[in-house]
Scaffold this motif. Structure first.
Motif, PDB file in Angstrom:
ATOM      1  N   LEU A 183      -9.124  -5.281   9.598  1.00  0.00           N
ATOM      2  CA  LEU A 183      -9.763  -5.899   8.436  1.00  0.00           C
ATOM      3  C   LEU A 183     -10.519  -7.160   8.842  1.00  0.00           C
ATOM      4  CD1 LEU A 183      -6.897  -5.484   5.808  1.00  0.00           C
ATOM      5  CD2 LEU A 183      -9.118  -4.315   5.780  1.00  0.00           C
ATOM      6  N   ILE A 205     -12.099  -0.457   1.047  1.00  0.00           N
ATOM      7  CA  ILE A 205     -11.588   0.354   2.154  1.00  0.00           C
ATOM      8  C   ILE A 205     -12.472   1.578   2.401  1.00  0.00           C
ATOM      9  CG2 ILE A 205      -9.609   1.638   3.040  1.00  0.00           C
ATOM     10  CD1 ILE A 205      -9.283  -1.456   2.841  1.00  0.00           C
ATOM     11  N   ASN A 211      -3.198  -8.456  -1.072  1.00  0.00           N
ATOM     12  CA  ASN A 211      -3.733  -9.144  -2.250  1.00  0.00           C
ATOM     13  C   ASN A 211      -2.640  -9.441  -3.267  1.00  0.00           C
ATOM     14  OD1 ASN A 211      -6.914  -9.376  -2.399  1.00  0.00           O
ATOM     15  ND2 ASN A 211      -6.467  -7.477  -1.308  1.00  0.00           N
ATOM     16  N   LYS A 264      -5.358   1.104   3.324  1.00  0.00           N
ATOM     17  CA  LYS A 264      -5.533   0.847   1.893  1.00  0.00           C
ATOM     18  C   LYS A 264      -4.274   0.205   1.310  1.00  0.00           C
ATOM     19  CE  LYS A 264      -7.718   4.072  -0.242  1.00  0.00           C
ATOM     20  NZ  LYS A 264      -8.027   5.361  -0.903  1.00  0.00           N
ATOM     21  N   ARG A 318     -11.678  -9.036  -4.132  1.00  0.00           N
ATOM     22  CA  ARG A 318     -10.798  -7.862  -4.061  1.00  0.00           C
ATOM     23  C   ARG A 318     -11.415  -6.684  -4.813  1.00  0.00           C
ATOM     24  NH1 ARG A 318      -4.469  -7.345  -6.207  1.00  0.00           N
ATOM     25  NH2 ARG A 318      -4.283  -5.107  -5.712  1.00  0.00           N
ATOM     26  N   TYR A 368      -3.983  -3.452   2.463  1.00  0.00           N
ATOM     27  CA  TYR A 368      -4.950  -4.322   1.782  1.00  0.00           C
ATOM     28  C   TYR A 368      -4.502  -4.634   0.350  1.00  0.00           C
ATOM     29  CZ  TYR A 368      -9.383  -6.049  -0.064  1.00  0.00           C
ATOM     30  OH  TYR A 368     -10.354  -6.811  -0.665  1.00  0.00           O
TER      31      TYR A 368
END
Length: 628
Positions: A400, A510, A360, A353, A504, A356
């Protein structure tokens, strides 16, 4: 089958098929769902490319590997076979144009990733195409029990509803018995014809050598076997260091890792392919599409994560059918370190998490944005920015990627900044004098409208797609333009390229995929333990251990792996026979005998003393032993 052989000869320049390629092709031509398990080097792509040439219409090839898709499309195009790939980073309009080309342009092959099948509008467009065959490459990715599970592969089964009369061909290079059964179920194959080539490589022997002085052992191996070799190492730094050390020892050596530019990769690869370098030191980024028949030795200085990867990497040796070696050099410290690093680099939900979110933020993607946006990416820079461990971060990005959240290309790319510094009429004049470059230059001008006013970052991969050429050609044209002062040019190397396949959504994203993470970690642990057992077991033939893992039973000991040879050498008489056989060629001292015959010091002394006592050999003034 005369027609298939003619196509093989015309386009692939081979005079005969490898076993069982011809039978697989025949099964597909008869309209059967077919499952082909061909271990590394078995020539899987020909099994769907030749039927695709014979059928009317277009063949769909589903593959998870961008680099492999690019490589195969470019290879087909060089053969004047019309092929196209739907890669990431292009707009919906551009994707639609490519599909129009497939529908009306007489294309024979369309390559796409399984994630594309999650887009309903693309499936609708596929239904309009004259599809004749659906080939699923790397089919083991559909199984949660495989070493490379990708949930998007589960969507492939839905194509059966839309194309019930079209044959499916599933191909893979590695799958255990459980995974094989799972592939058939998850892909919805109907009464598939199974073709399974044995994993047994009779000319290849497997050796586990335990020593703390790895470099000396590599030196001994490369000196004894002076043909083409690969040395796999843990990371990029070890890659460069080991290659330099081998050069200092007098070996022609080069190296290959994911952080090199395209030019560097190609230059180093060609040095090795053309035998201008005996050895290439590489990370596991090296190997895809490599088919060099005369590789004598593959050496691992690190323990691979699983036996599938190990078998595939070792299997790059001996493809010419001659005697070859797969050698893994390790010791107790290395074993413990490998176990420690493996556990440390398993990904938790919280870590995933965090990665990710930060990824972004790194690209300044707002919540709800990011779909289909592409970026060049430098892993080390990202990790340094957020103080993340590099290997664990890479593993998280790979996860991912496999879940379809993003697409990570491990091929390096150039971050390119360009500005035209000559008037547009001069650009037109340049194009008239360099007509081969016209498509690339006009693609750049159409895509980046402000390129005359300011320096603009351009995407060479995107331009290559639009111009139907390679990234290398795009960079070549840009460099030529810079030489004649037509543009200002900046090239900044990046080791990856990322495309975001979803908007996103942070926790929502996640949480949705975390159910696969726990299972993935469990499978990876089980596979790693099997790998460690393979290394640690000093009683069972290595070939038996490997084949048993892939479901092949009742195999006799190979007689040539490190375990089998150790059993033979335990007999002083056998060691003495080895020494006598070697001394028939020339007198040798004890050091030479130990190195050439790979015999331990105590064992060698014992056997030499036995032969001296029986007056079978003697020793000269140079301390060389010779037969009396």
């Amino acid at each position: 089958m005369a027609e298939t052989l003619q196509i093989l000869q015309k386009y692939w320049k081979h005079n005969s098929f490898r076993e069982p390629q011809e039978a697989i092709i025949q099964s597909v031509l008869e309209g059967n769902d077919t499952f082909a398990l061909l271990p590394t080097g078995g020539g899987k792509s020909v099994c769907y490319q030749i039927p695709g040439m014979l059928f009317n219409g277009i063949t769909i090839v589903i593959s998870p590997l961008i680099a492999l898709m690019k490589d195969q499309v470019e290879s087909l195009q060089r053969k004047d076979i019309k092929a196209i790939a739907l890669l990431g980073g292009i707009s919906i309009d551009e994707t639609s144009d490519l599909l129009d080309n497939c529908q009306f342009g007489n294309y024979k092959f369309l390559y796409l990733s399984p994630e594309r099948l999650q887009q309903d509008w693309i499936v609708e467009r596929l239904k309009q195409l004259p599809i004749n065959l659906i080939a699923i490459d790397e089919a083991h990715c559909v199984s949660q029990w495989g070493h490379d599970f990708r949930p998007a592969y589960l969507n492939i089964k839905n194509l059966k509803e839309h194309f019930p009369k079209i044959p499916f061909l599933a191909v893979t290079g590695s799958a255990t018995e459980n995974v094989q059964k799972d592939i058939e179920t998850q892909l919805g194959l109907q009464n598939p014809k199974l073709f399974k080539k044995s994993f047994n490589r009779e000319n290849l022997s497997y050796h586990i050598l335990k020593t703390e002085d790895k470099l000396t052992k590599i030196q001994q191996i490369l000196k004894k076997n002076q043909q083409s070799s690969i040395v796999y190492v843990r990371n990029r730094r070890a890659c460069i260091e080991t290659s330099n050390q081998l050069k200092a020892l007098g070996f022609q050596s080069t190296y290959y890792h994911g952080g090199l530019s395209f030019k560097e990769k190609e230059a180093n690869r060609l040095l090795w392919m053309e035998n201008k370098a005996q050895v290439i030191v590489a990370t596991n980024a090296f190997g895809m599409g490599i088919d060099k028949p005369d590789v004598k030795t593959v050496i691992h200085t690190q323990i691979p994560e699983n036996l599938e990867n190990y078998y595939q990497e070792v299997g790059r040796a001996g493809r010419n059918g001659e005697k070859a070696f797969g050698i893994l050099i390790t010791d107790k410290t290395e074993l413990n370190l490998s176990k420690k690093l493996f556990i440390e680099n398993l990904i938790s939900k919280d870590f995933l998490k965090d990665i990710y979110k930060k990824l972004n933020n790194y690209f300044q993607i707002a919540y709800g944005d990011g779909f289909n946006e592409s970026f060049t990416f430098n892993l080390n820079d990202f990790c340094n920015s957020y103080h993340f461990p590099t290997l664990k971060t890479f593993n998280a990005l790979q996860f991912l990627d496999r879940q379809g959240i993003l697409t990570l290309s491990n091929e390096s790319s150039e971050k390119v900044k360009v500005q035209f510094i000559i008037p547009s009429k001069e650009v037109i004049r340049y194009i008239s004098l360099h007509q081969n470059d016209e498509e690339i230059i006009t693609s750049i001008l159409r895509t980046y409208s402000g390129i005359f006013e300011s320096e603009i970052g351009i995407n060479p991969i995107l331009i290559a797609k639009k111009a139907k050429t390679t990234e290398e050609n795009v960079l070549r044209v840009l460099e030529n333009l810079e030489k004649v002062n037509a543009i200002s040019l900046q090239l900044i190397n990046n080791d990856s390229f990322i495309t975001f396949n979803e908007v996103r959504e942070d926790e929502l994203t996640i949480n949705r995929i975390s159910k696969y993470l726990e299972n993935r970690n469990k499978v990876k642990l089980e596979q790693f333990h099997k790998m460690i057992e393979f290394v640690d077991d000093e009683k069972t033939c290595k070939n038996i251990l490997l084949l048993d893992y892939f479901g092949e039973k009742n195999i006799e000991s190979c007689g040539k792996c490190s375990t089998c040879l150790a059993k033979e050498k335990a007999n002083p008489k056998t060691t003495a026979e080895q020494i006598l056989s070697f001394l028939k060629n020339k007198p040798s001292n004890s050091k030479e005998l130990a190195e050439e015959l790979n015999i331990g010091k105590e064992e060698l002394i014992f056997a030499l003393q036995l032969l001296l006592d029986k007056n079978v050999i003697n020793c000269n003034e140079k301390q060389q032993y010779f037969i009396v």
